[in-house]
Design an enzyme around this catalytic site. Structure first.
Site, PDB file in Angstrom:
ATOM      1  N   GLN A   1       0.733  -1.158  -0.314  1.00 24.19           N
ATOM      2  CA  GLN A   1       0.014  -0.101  -0.591  1.00 24.19           C
ATOM      3  C   GLN A   1       0.563   1.172   0.057  1.00 24.19           C
ATOM      4  O   GLN A   1       1.866   1.236   0.930  1.00 24.19           O
ATOM      5  CB  GLN A   1      -1.043  -0.650   1.225  1.00 24.19           C
ATOM      6  CG  GLN A   1      -1.911  -1.049   0.895  1.00 24.19           C
ATOM      7  CD  GLN A   1      -1.798  -2.536   2.403  1.00 24.19           C
ATOM      8  OE1 GLN A   1      -0.119  -2.318   2.105  1.00 24.19           O
ATOM      9  NE2 GLN A   1      -2.750  -2.955   2.313  1.00 24.19           N
TER      10      GLN A   1
ATOM     11  N   ARG B   1     -13.511  -5.628  -6.527  1.00 24.05           N
ATOM     12  CA  ARG B   1     -13.919  -6.416  -5.154  1.00 24.05           C
ATOM     13  C   ARG B   1     -14.164  -6.179  -3.710  1.00 24.05           C
ATOM     14  O   ARG B   1     -13.579  -4.613  -3.838  1.00 24.05           O
ATOM     15  CB  ARG B   1     -12.237  -7.700  -4.921  1.00 24.05           C
ATOM     16  CG  ARG B   1     -11.237  -6.673  -4.676  1.00 24.05           C
ATOM     17  CD  ARG B   1     -10.326  -7.477  -4.420  1.00 24.05           C
ATOM     18  NE  ARG B   1      -8.583  -7.325  -3.540  1.00 24.05           N
ATOM     19  CZ  ARG B   1      -7.898  -7.745  -2.834  1.00 24.05           C
ATOM     20  NH1 ARG B   1      -8.138  -9.009  -2.546  1.00 24.05           N
ATOM     21  NH2 ARG B   1      -7.120  -7.077  -2.225  1.00 24.05           N
TER      22      ARG B   1
ATOM     23  N   GLN C   1      -0.090  -0.054  -5.599  1.00 21.67           N
ATOM     24  CA  GLN C   1      -1.136  -0.689  -5.014  1.00 21.67           C
ATOM     25  C   GLN C   1      -1.644   0.507  -4.206  1.00 21.67           C
ATOM     26  O   GLN C   1      -1.011   0.627  -3.353  1.00 21.67           O
ATOM     27  CB  GLN C   1      -0.981  -2.114  -3.880  1.00 21.67           C
ATOM     28  CG  GLN C   1      -1.977  -2.709  -2.760  1.00 21.67           C
ATOM     29  CD  GLN C   1      -1.281  -3.317  -2.294  1.00 21.67           C
ATOM     30  OE1 GLN C   1      -0.661  -4.442  -2.514  1.00 21.67           O
ATOM     31  NE2 GLN C   1      -2.550  -3.904  -1.287  1.00 21.67           N
ATOM     32  N   ASP C   2      -3.082   0.388  -4.559  1.00 26.19           N
ATOM     33  CA  ASP C   2      -3.776   1.681  -3.566  1.00 26.19           C
ATOM     34  C   ASP C   2      -3.337   2.636  -3.995  1.00 26.19           C
ATOM     35  O   ASP C   2      -2.691   4.384  -3.138  1.00 26.19           O
ATOM     36  CB  ASP C   2      -3.504   1.511  -2.044  1.00 26.19           C
ATOM     37  CG  ASP C   2      -4.462   0.510  -0.736  1.00 26.19           C
ATOM     38  OD1 ASP C   2      -5.010   0.116  -1.753  1.00 26.19           O
ATOM     39  OD2 ASP C   2      -4.171   0.340  -0.293  1.00 26.19           O
TER      40      ASP C   2
ATOM     41  N   ASP D   1      -5.933  -2.520  -5.744  1.00 27.08           N
ATOM     42  CA  ASP D   1      -7.217  -2.163  -5.222  1.00 27.08           C
ATOM     43  C   ASP D   1      -7.159  -0.896  -5.210  1.00 27.08           C
ATOM     44  O   ASP D   1      -6.954   0.233  -4.831  1.00 27.08           O
ATOM     45  CB  ASP D   1      -7.320  -2.553  -3.745  1.00 27.08           C
ATOM     46  CG  ASP D   1      -8.031  -3.514  -3.935  1.00 27.08           C
ATOM     47  OD1 ASP D   1      -8.155  -4.359  -4.568  1.00 27.08           O
ATOM     48  OD2 ASP D   1      -6.843  -3.989  -2.021  1.00 27.08           O
TER      49      ASP D   1
END
Length: 565
Positions: free
Chosen positions: A361, A470, A383-384, A405
């Site tokens: 993250q 998701r 990520q993120d 994500d």
């Protein structure tokens, strides 16, 4: 003429009997028990445990009581956090970071609850749609703040003392805020939306230029010849939308330039110089950030309202950092650029986090800014990447790059005419474009992706599995509509988070998308997945989902209010 004592007594008794009859009739018509009212909340048992044990009352009485109690608990929670932060010598770096995030969020929550209570304290009437949306947004954000705090503490290396002393009360506070949101939704929100967004504004998509600006007030303190030329160029440039006569009000303009030719050499210094708590009547405080790579962490505080930041273009004005969870930062505080000031606008800027996929993250931009707008910007990380944390947000003509994500959070947000680029993740990872974090069925939040393009970044190979999203939280809500979806997306479309978690409570939908990855024949068969029609899709447009006609136009940023014809 003087009345006799007997006559006065009879008049008094008659009045009292009339009042008693009125009260009984009123109770019969409008009042109900707390037990009955609590049935409409997500957790009726908890609701009954915190509301007064009264036989009669109405949703407005109970709603105000719940909000007062929520406000009291939020103030108490800050005192608890401060107690643990004073003892931080015994805590890990990640635990301290998580507590500091909680302290920051709790301060915002108090503001949101206070504003919400003021809105309902003097009326039991149904609010107008814009006012009801304001309060529902604030209460939704208060819940999101609690959940963010809870997530941070759960993942941090906190002692059991901290977890018991902070996490357990936090869980109950979250339930309390949920009750307040449910009662507000039932008691004050109009039953039917008055507007369904089928109108649109015609815009010139080719230019992507900043807008024409009308300057109201004195010239900047430091106006070099180059800055003056930039000011005149910006102020006379044509606005893409036509409905406000091509004018954006600007109260003042300052320039950031690394070579010393502007008013400031860092963005943070320019933000600090912006006026506090303006109401926007005199326009935006405009920060023009010249081309360059700005290695700094920028935070736009809640009091820097109506701030507009304009760069020289994507990949020309770049704000970059490399904080990550692996290096000890919380996800929330790993952001290179963070903003919570309402009515923030950014144009022609790249926001970047270079930590890389191996650092997990690592946020490029986090927005918890109500009524915030990002136009012709780029967000680059893995990520993120883009944390659309809370409140109402709009993104137009932007580029978003990431892996796992990489568009996540719990704002009410619309992405329009954006390019979404899944890129190469770590080995054995998959890509999930969205991870929407709605935790309560009464939150007015969700991610709407409208007229966007999903295609792979240059470094992505097709053997990496890529999904539309998701479910991060139980009521996750994401809609793709009228967008182009490349074949990089798996035919099944969506991916579970953990087993059957949230598959029946989420709301995922697709409407009238195109491209090889848009075929819905082989999509997931979850209860919460839908292929929707135009009537349902219209609920997720700018005009309907964000009530964007009330606040986007003043920024000069073009937008389509409804579905495309």
């Amino acid at each position: 003429m003087e009345s006799s004592p007997t006559l006065l007594l009879l008049l008094l008794l008659t009045t009292l009997l009339s009042l008693q009859t009125f009260v009984v009739v009123s109770h019969t018509l409008s009042n109900s028990s707390s037990s009955s009212i609590c049935k409409t909340t997500p957790d009726p048992t908890f609701c009954k445990s915190i509301l007064p044990n009264a036989t009669h009352g109405d949703v407005h009485v109970y709603g105000r009581f719940s909000l007062r109690k929520s406000l009291s608990q939020s103030r108490k929670f800050i005192r608890v956090i401060d107690k643990y932060l004073r003892r931080n010598a015994h805590l890990s770096q990640t635990a301290v970071g998580a507590l500091q995030d909680c302290r920051f969020l709790a301060g915002l929550t108090i503001d949101y609850l206070l504003t919400s209570f003021e809105a309902v304290n003097s009326t039991s009437e149904t609010l107008t749609l814009p006012k009801a949306d304001d309060v529902q947004t604030l209460l939704s954000a208060a819940l999101t703040n609690e959940q963010t705090c809870l997530d941070g503490l759960t993942s941090a290396s906190a002692t059991w003392t901290v977890r018991n002393g902070v996490v357990l009360p936090l869980v109950d506070d979250t339930k309390l805020y949920s009750v307040s949101l449910a009662l507000f939704t039932r008691g004050w929100v109009p039953k039917k939306k008055k507007r369904v967004g089928f109108s649109w504004i015609h815009t010139n998509e080719a230019s992507h230029k900043p807008f024409r600006v009308f300057r109201n007030g004195a010239l900047p303190l430091k106006m070099t010849e180059r800055t003056r030329a930039v000011y005149e160029s910006v102020s006379r440039r044509k606005l893409a939308g036509e409905d406000n006569n091509g004018t954006v009000m600007v109260s003042d303009i300052v320039t950031v330039s690394q070579d010393g030719s502007g008013n400031f050499s860092t963005i943070s210094d320019a933000v600090a110089a912006a006026p506090n708590n303006t109401d926007g009547r005199n326009g935006y405080f405009l920060i023009y950030v010249t081309a360059g790579i700005y290695e700094e962490y920028v935070s736009v505080a809640k009091n820097k309202r109506f701030l507009m930041m304009v760069g020289d273009g994507i990949n020309r004005t770049v704000i970059t950092g490399n904080r990550s969870v692996v290096d000890g930062w919380t996800t929330f505080n790993s952001a290179t650029f963070a903003v919570v000031a309402p009515n923030f606008v950014a144009v022609n800027i790249t926001f970047r986090n270079t930590a890389g996929p191996e650092k997990h993250q690592a946020v490029a931009l986090r927005s918890g800014a109500d009524l915030s707008i990002f136009y012709s910007c780029s967000f680059e990380a893995y990520q993120d990447t883009l944390y659309t944390h809370s409140l109402r947000q709009f993104y137009r003509g932007c580029d978003i790059y990431g892996t796992v994500d990489f568009i996540f959070g719990n704002a009410a947000v619309v992405f329009q005419n954006c390019n979404i680029y899944p890129r190469r993740p770590m080995q054995n990872q998959f890509n999930a474009i969205t991870a929407q974090g709605r935790t309560d069925p009464n939150q007015n939040t969700g991610t709407s992706i409208h007229n966007c393009t999903v295609r792979p970044a240059d470094d992505l190979v097709y053997k990496v599995k890529t999904y539309l999203g998701r479910p991060w939280k139980e009521y996750s809500r994401t809609v793709y509509m009228q967008s182009y979806i490349d074949g990089v997306v798996e035919p099944i479309g969506w991916r579970e988070w953990n087993g059957d978690f949230a598959l029946s409570t989420l709301y995922y939908a697709e409407y009238n998308n195109t491209g090889p990855g848009s075929n819905t024949i082989n999509r997931v068969n979850w209860t919460g997945y839908h292929v929707i029609n135009s009537t349902d899709a219209a609920n997720f447009t700018v005009s309907s989902f964000l009530l964007g006609d009330d606040w986007i136009l003043q920024s000069g940023v073009p937008y389509s209010g409804g579905l495309l014809p």
